[in-house]
Design a protein around this motif. Structure first.
Motif, short mmCIF file in Angstrom:
data_model
loop_
_atom_site.label_atom_id
_atom_site.label_comp_id
_atom_site.label_asym_id
_atom_site.label_seq_id
_atom_site.Cartn_x
_atom_site.Cartn_y
_atom_site.Cartn_z
N ALA A 1 0.95 -1.29 -0.01
CA ALA A 1 0.06 0.02 0.14
C ALA A 1 0.87 1.10 0.07
O ALA A 1 1.96 1.46 0.58
CB ALA A 1 -0.92 0.17 1.39
N TRP B 1 -6.82 0.67 5.51
CA TRP B 1 -6.01 -0.56 5.15
C TRP B 1 -6.48 -1.84 5.84
O TRP B 1 -6.12 -3.00 5.51
CB TRP B 1 -4.67 -0.20 5.51
N ILE C 1 3.44 -1.19 4.15
CA ILE C 1 2.73 0.24 3.57
C ILE C 1 4.02 1.14 3.56
O ILE C 1 4.73 1.48 4.42
CB ILE C 1 1.96 0.54 5.03
#
Length: 428
Positions: A185, A247, A257
């Motif tokens: 992410a 998330w 991330i």
């Protein structure tokens, strides 16, 4: 350090955490040697040790803090150089964050100060609002001289033109090239996408090229660091919880991330502590913190191929405080640049802050300006072709004091692997 908190005070989790931190301090004073404000002012109360005394007194006494305490806590950059230096492991970050939230809740600032702080907390985390404010500043440039005090300095910092939109501002999947090695992410952020959208663009291209699928999830945005350092705890928690919510359903399927602004990375890596008492979010927040990585850490895991750097440039690397002190990441960015073929040089006083520190350069312009000039002088002495760093605040701060091009580390790495030439280098 001895403390005298009452049992009732220690029932508060923040007081209990701060009391443990204060008791860890052994008065050694090592922190004074690396504190930027002590370096400039020579005042014990503008050193971490001195501020710990003031914060201890404030929290134990309760009630409104003294103006003296507010003044010296406000002067702290939260650069965390003291934490790197401290032999006792004093978590100064959590202590000063608590002190700032306490001051915000118990101290009434003069109305111009309140207005400025509320303006910063409202505009900077909001990409649309921040972009609109910059456009207004551009349109009214001839009138900037009529603005009062620090508003004049803020308006002067607005760029002459705004770049295009950041490709990471909208939810999207950026597929890996070839075999997928990783799924990550990306935190798009707030200020950086408006001022320098090329940074996330370079990071995405580079990660894709190395086999990482990059996902920007709906609902993720500002990490909360800017209001957090202004003492606005509720706003910071709301922004952080929005990211966790964005998330949480995908955490088990993510390898990392990725954060491209190191100031944000330090904040996201601390979500576990921030939500430690929250029964609903504690587990997810801890998992987010465990997954959070600076982009340089993820690139090091992916091991980009080496090669000759474009133009054989010499890069002066400025290690952002939030990266070297806040996250303990110092070697990865330099190693990546060297592997890409750049000649990497480091300035004197590499551990000393440039003066950006989130909103510090807007709230404490004189001290921030002195630190910027000191940093620029040390960087310029290395005679580089370009200055690189991993934090948008540092890039903006340093660029305001030098004609040497200033770019994000990932822009250089992306260029070395076939990406576009960084815009700041277009004239070279």
């Amino acid at each position: 350090m001895q403390t005298s908190f009452s049992p009732e005070q220690l029932a508060d989790p923040d007081n209990a955490s701060s009391e443990k931190i204060i008791r860890t301090c052994v008065h050694c004073g090592f922190c004074t040697a690396t504190c930027p404000t002590y370096l400039l002012l020579g005042d014990e109360l503008d050193s971490p040790r001195g501020r710990i005394y003031l914060m201890k007194e404030m929290l134990e006494k309760g009630g409104p803090p003294s103006p003296r305490t507010v003044e010296h806590v406000d002067r702290c950059l939260s650069c965390l150089s003291c934490m790197t230096t401290c032999p006792s492991g004093v978590n100064y970050m959590h202590l000063v964050d608590h002190a700032r939230a306490y001051i915000e809740a118990h101290h009434v600032r003069p109305w111009p100060e309140r207005l400025l702080r509320n303006l910063l907390a409202g505009l900077l985390p909001d990409r649309a609002g921040f972009r609109a404010a910059l456009r207004l500043a551009q349109a009214t440039r001839p009138l900037h001289g009529l603005l009062p005090g620090r508003l004049k300095g803020m308006a002067a910092m607005a760029p002459a033109r705004l770049p295009g939109r950041d490709v990471a501002e909208a939810p999207r999947v950026f597929p890996a090239e070839g075999q997928r090695r990783m799924r990550v992410a990306l935190l798009a952020g707030c200020v950086q996408p408006v001022l320098a959208p090329e940074i996330n663009g370079a990071a995405i291209r580079l990660l894709n090229r190395l086999g990482a699928e990059v996902v920007v999830f709906a609902g993720s945005g500002c990490c909360g660091a800017l209001p957090h350092h202004l003492g606005k705890a509720d706003q910071a928690r709301a922004l952080a919880s929005a990211n966790i919510a964005a998330w949480r359903g995908e955490l088990d399927d993510l390898d990392a991330i990725v954060v491209t602004a190191s100031g944000c990375g330090t904040s996201v890596k601390d979500y576990g502590f921030l939500f430690r008492e929250d029964a609903e979010l504690a587990a997810d927040a801890a998992q987010v913190s465990a997954l959070a990585r600076d982009v340089s850490e993820v690139l090091a895991m992916l091991e980009p191929p080496g090669g000759p750097a474009p133009m054989g440039l010499t890069v002066a690397y400025h290690s952002a405080c939030s990266l070297q002190h806040g996250q303990g990441v110092s070697e990865a960015p330099k190693a990546l640049l060297r592997a890409a073929g750049f000649t990497v040089v480091e300035p004197r006083e590499a551990h000393i802050c440039c003066g950006s520190a989130g909103t510090y350069n807007l709230l404490q312009p004189e001290l921030a300006g002195a630190l910027r000039d000191r940093k620029v002088a040390n960087l310029s002495a290395t005679r580089p072709d370009v200055i690189a760093s991993g934090n948008i605040g540092c890039l903006t701060q340093i660029a305001g004091g030098t004609e040497i091009p200033v770019v994000h580390t990932v822009e250089l790495l992306d260029w070395a692997m076939g990406g576009p030439r960084p815009a700041a280098l277009s004239s070279r």
